[in-house]
Write an enzyme that holds these catalytic residues in place. Sequence first.
Site, PDB file in Angstrom:
ATOM      1  N   VAL A 171       2.773   4.469  -7.036  1.00 41.65           N
ATOM      2  CA  VAL A 171       3.405   3.483  -7.980  1.00 41.65           C
ATOM      3  C   VAL A 171       3.262   3.583  -9.143  1.00 41.65           C
ATOM      4  CG1 VAL A 171       3.689   1.028  -8.420  1.00 41.65           C
ATOM      5  CG2 VAL A 171       3.528   1.496  -6.228  1.00 41.65           C
TER       6      VAL A 171
ATOM      7  N   GLY B 199      -6.667  -3.995  -3.447  1.00 45.73           N
ATOM      8  CA  GLY B 199      -7.956  -4.110  -3.399  1.00 45.73           C
ATOM      9  C   GLY B 199      -8.505  -5.099  -4.288  1.00 45.73           C
TER      10      GLY B 199
ATOM     11  N   HIS C 137      -8.960 -12.634  36.132  1.00 42.35           N
ATOM     12  CA  HIS C 137      -7.549 -12.038  36.123  1.00 42.35           C
ATOM     13  C   HIS C 137      -6.585 -13.414  36.214  1.00 42.35           C
ATOM     14  CE1 HIS C 137      -4.181  -9.811  37.414  1.00 42.35           C
ATOM     15  NE2 HIS C 137      -4.100 -10.503  38.310  1.00 42.35           N
TER      16      HIS C 137
HETATM   17  P1  NAD Z   1      -7.505  -3.120   1.014  1.00 42.55           P
HETATM   18  O1  NAD Z   1      -8.599  -2.123   0.407  1.00 42.55           O
HETATM   19  O2  NAD Z   1      -7.539  -3.584   2.257  1.00 42.55           O
HETATM   20  O3  NAD Z   1      -6.145  -2.344   1.011  1.00 42.55           O
HETATM   21  C1  NAD Z   1      -5.465  -1.801  -0.378  1.00 42.55           C
HETATM   22  C2  NAD Z   1      -4.602  -0.931  -0.173  1.00 42.55           C
HETATM   23  O4  NAD Z   1      -4.047  -0.780  -1.178  1.00 42.55           O
HETATM   24  C3  NAD Z   1      -4.925   0.361   0.641  1.00 42.55           C
HETATM   25  O5  NAD Z   1      -4.432   0.729   1.736  1.00 42.55           O
HETATM   26  C4  NAD Z   1      -4.973   1.528  -0.551  1.00 42.55           C
HETATM   27  O6  NAD Z   1      -4.525   2.782   0.132  1.00 42.55           O
HETATM   28  C5  NAD Z   1      -3.609   0.796  -1.122  1.00 42.55           C
HETATM   29  N1  NAD Z   1      -3.683   1.218  -2.536  1.00 42.55           N
HETATM   30  C6  NAD Z   1      -4.564   1.499  -3.525  1.00 42.55           C
HETATM   31  N2  NAD Z   1      -3.892   1.923  -4.679  1.00 42.55           N
HETATM   32  C7  NAD Z   1      -2.632   2.168  -4.378  1.00 42.55           C
HETATM   33  C8  NAD Z   1      -1.555   2.384  -5.261  1.00 42.55           C
HETATM   34  N3  NAD Z   1      -1.410   2.744  -6.412  1.00 42.55           N
HETATM   35  N4  NAD Z   1      -0.223   2.447  -4.816  1.00 42.55           N
HETATM   36  C9  NAD Z   1      -0.078   2.129  -3.617  1.00 42.55           C
HETATM   37  N5  NAD Z   1      -1.160   1.673  -2.677  1.00 42.55           N
HETATM   38  C10 NAD Z   1      -2.543   1.692  -3.119  1.00 42.55           C
HETATM   39  O7  NAD Z   1      -7.399  -4.129   0.065  1.00 42.55           O
HETATM   40  P2  NAD Z   1      -6.707  -5.484   0.023  1.00 42.55           P
HETATM   41  O8  NAD Z   1      -5.667  -5.650   0.988  1.00 42.55           O
HETATM   42  O9  NAD Z   1      -6.257  -5.866  -1.524  1.00 42.55           O
HETATM   43  O10 NAD Z   1      -7.818  -6.603   0.454  1.00 42.55           O
HETATM   44  C11 NAD Z   1      -8.991  -6.808  -0.306  1.00 42.55           C
HETATM   45  C12 NAD Z   1     -10.008  -7.222   0.476  1.00 42.55           C
HETATM   46  O11 NAD Z   1      -9.966  -8.262   0.842  1.00 42.55           O
HETATM   47  C13 NAD Z   1     -10.358  -6.445   1.477  1.00 42.55           C
HETATM   48  O12 NAD Z   1     -11.632  -5.628   1.506  1.00 42.55           O
HETATM   49  C14 NAD Z   1     -10.528  -7.287   2.828  1.00 42.55           C
HETATM   50  O13 NAD Z   1     -11.543  -6.689   3.513  1.00 42.55           O
HETATM   51  C15 NAD Z   1     -10.431  -8.404   2.151  1.00 42.55           C
HETATM   52  N6  NAD Z   1      -9.264  -9.264   3.277  1.00 42.55           N
HETATM   53  C16 NAD Z   1      -9.564  -9.380   4.424  1.00 42.55           C
HETATM   54  C17 NAD Z   1      -8.862  -9.906   5.480  1.00 42.55           C
HETATM   55  C18 NAD Z   1      -9.201  -9.895   6.946  1.00 42.55           C
HETATM   56  O14 NAD Z   1     -10.379  -9.743   7.190  1.00 42.55           O
HETATM   57  N7  NAD Z   1      -8.266 -10.499   7.699  1.00 42.55           N
HETATM   58  C19 NAD Z   1      -7.408 -10.516   5.064  1.00 42.55           C
HETATM   59  C20 NAD Z   1      -7.252 -10.019   3.599  1.00 42.55           C
HETATM   60  C21 NAD Z   1      -8.160  -9.526   2.663  1.00 42.55           C
END
Ligand code: NAD
Length: 468
Positions: A239, A273, A446
């Site tokens: 992006v 993130g 089961h």
């Molecule tokens: P994440 O690290 O899970 O995912 C971020 C994603 O963005 C990654 O797949 C990465 O490759 C992608 N990315 C990074 N730079 C990019 C770019 N320039 N263009 C496109 N994609 C890009 O982070 P998140 O989803 O923002 O979540 C943040 C935190 O919140 C996480 O650490 C997660 O553990 C926590 N969280 C947990 C849960 C859960 O436990 N169910 C739910 C939501 C959030």
Amino acid sequence: METNFDIIVIGSGPGGYVAAIRSAQLGYKTAIVEKYSVLGGTCTNVGCIPTKALLDSTEHFHTAATKFKTHGIGTGELTLDFQQMINRKKEVVGQNTDGLNYLMAKNKIQVIQGTACFKNNKEIRVTKDDNSYVDYTAAHFVVATGSKPSTIPGVVIDKTRIITSTEALSLSEKPKTMVIIGGGVIGVEMASIFARIGVKVTILEYAPSLIPTMDKDLGKELKKILQRSDVEIFLSQKVQSAVNNGDSVSVKYSNEKEEVLEITADYCLVAVGRKPYTEGLGLENTKIELDKQGRIITDERLRTAEDNIYAIGDVIAGAMLAHKAEDEGVFVAETINGQKPHINYRLIPSVVYTWPEVASVGYTEDELKAKNMAYQSGKFPFSASARARAAMEKEGFAKVLSDPKYGEILGMHIIGPRAADLIAQGVIGMEYEVTNEDMYRISYAHPTYSEALKEAYLISSGQGSINI
Ligand code: NAD
Ligand code: FAD
């Protein structure tokens, strides 16, 4: 008013409130400082709880729309009250924050509202919105200030059209289209919420897989499942920019062939993130140091460079998960108490609340390969489970990775119905170093989803499945 405590916890998320409760249970005079007017932090107010409330509401809608007919249930015309979904989410959050107020009172923890700033390692100043302040002292402090959403160059979060998960959880009307930057945990959970109610969702992910930090088979299967719900997914995309046009957003990105493309949608949700949050905390008035990612540096006892100040949760290294923060909250209170608690960081489970759910614990296949560790894999599809067939929940699989010599379980990766709850069995098994044989020789009711695990253990042991 009391201003001197044994322990002051800064931040009331799952790390902070658990640290405060355990400290009070151990007999310490405890206070908790929270800058917002409600307790609970990210998880309770804009994270775990509201997302799960909306995931449940939208999954009910989607089930009614796609499965009821086959079950022989007619509903007439199905309608959606988006505002009611958001209102119910608010109520659920309210029940949880009320619960926290009750727990603070029950444990005689003083709740201090305002922003905490260290004056030195023994004293903080807590300032309210009207700039009035009070200074407090304590023998020990626990920093649990959590994290905030981060972004990427070219994309400025304006909270109106270019939004984070926080705004997405409180939209005033259902959008028609949404672009999500990032196919990690937030990206796929939000895509599920909106796609199920008819929003045209497009995910742009930088890595070659969805949920790229988890076992690769999970991301592959989840991609197929989300695509079947009409989520458009583009992997390996860069992006470049997002521009707010007033009533829409245009996102420019380049694909694998370096072609520059543009997509326009009602909203652009940034989910790339989160970053640790230490702004205004006055760390410069202490010896506390940050690493390159802005996380507070601690030792293995979670103690900072100041002997009497500990840090836990999203603001330090490790998985940004509520249960990791909670475990660390208990850990520091017991450490201050002179106990020797233990956290097995390798066995903190990860769950993604899509439907079906995704859950994982222990080593992934890629990690075992990188470590040159021999392993055998047992994978059982839910399509072969009688319980899953009865429930029309046949998507996904349970995969167990085990050591070929002794059969010790090394990893468990599930995508399937109730995976979030099933994974607890893998955590127990791995914590107590059980083997495949230990696990397949016990009795499984089961028909249950847990039988898929028994089959995965059987396959991973080399004995072979009964049902495939
Ligand atoms: P994440 O690290 O899970 O995912 C971020 C994603 O963005 C990654 O797949 C990465 O490759 C992608 N990315 C990074 N730079 C990019 C770019 N320039 N263009 C496109 N994609 C890009 O982070 P998140 O989803 O923002 O979540 C943040 C935190 O919140 C996480 O650490 C997660 O553990 C926590 N969280 C947990 C849960 C859960 O436990 N169910 C739910 C939501 C959030
Ligand atoms: P936080 O919950 O962020 O709490 C920190 C608190 O400190 C905040 O209330 C903040 O206001 C306060 N604070 C900060 N600075 C100061 C200061 N100077 N003075 C006073 N107070 C201060 N995790 C899961 O395990 N399961 C999930 O299902 C899940 N879903 C999520 C969904 C979303 C959309 C998001 C964004 C996150 C999700 N997470 C989930 C991650 C989880 O919310 C975090 O890992 C967790 O909240 C971290 O807890 P914490 O106590 O470290 O910090």
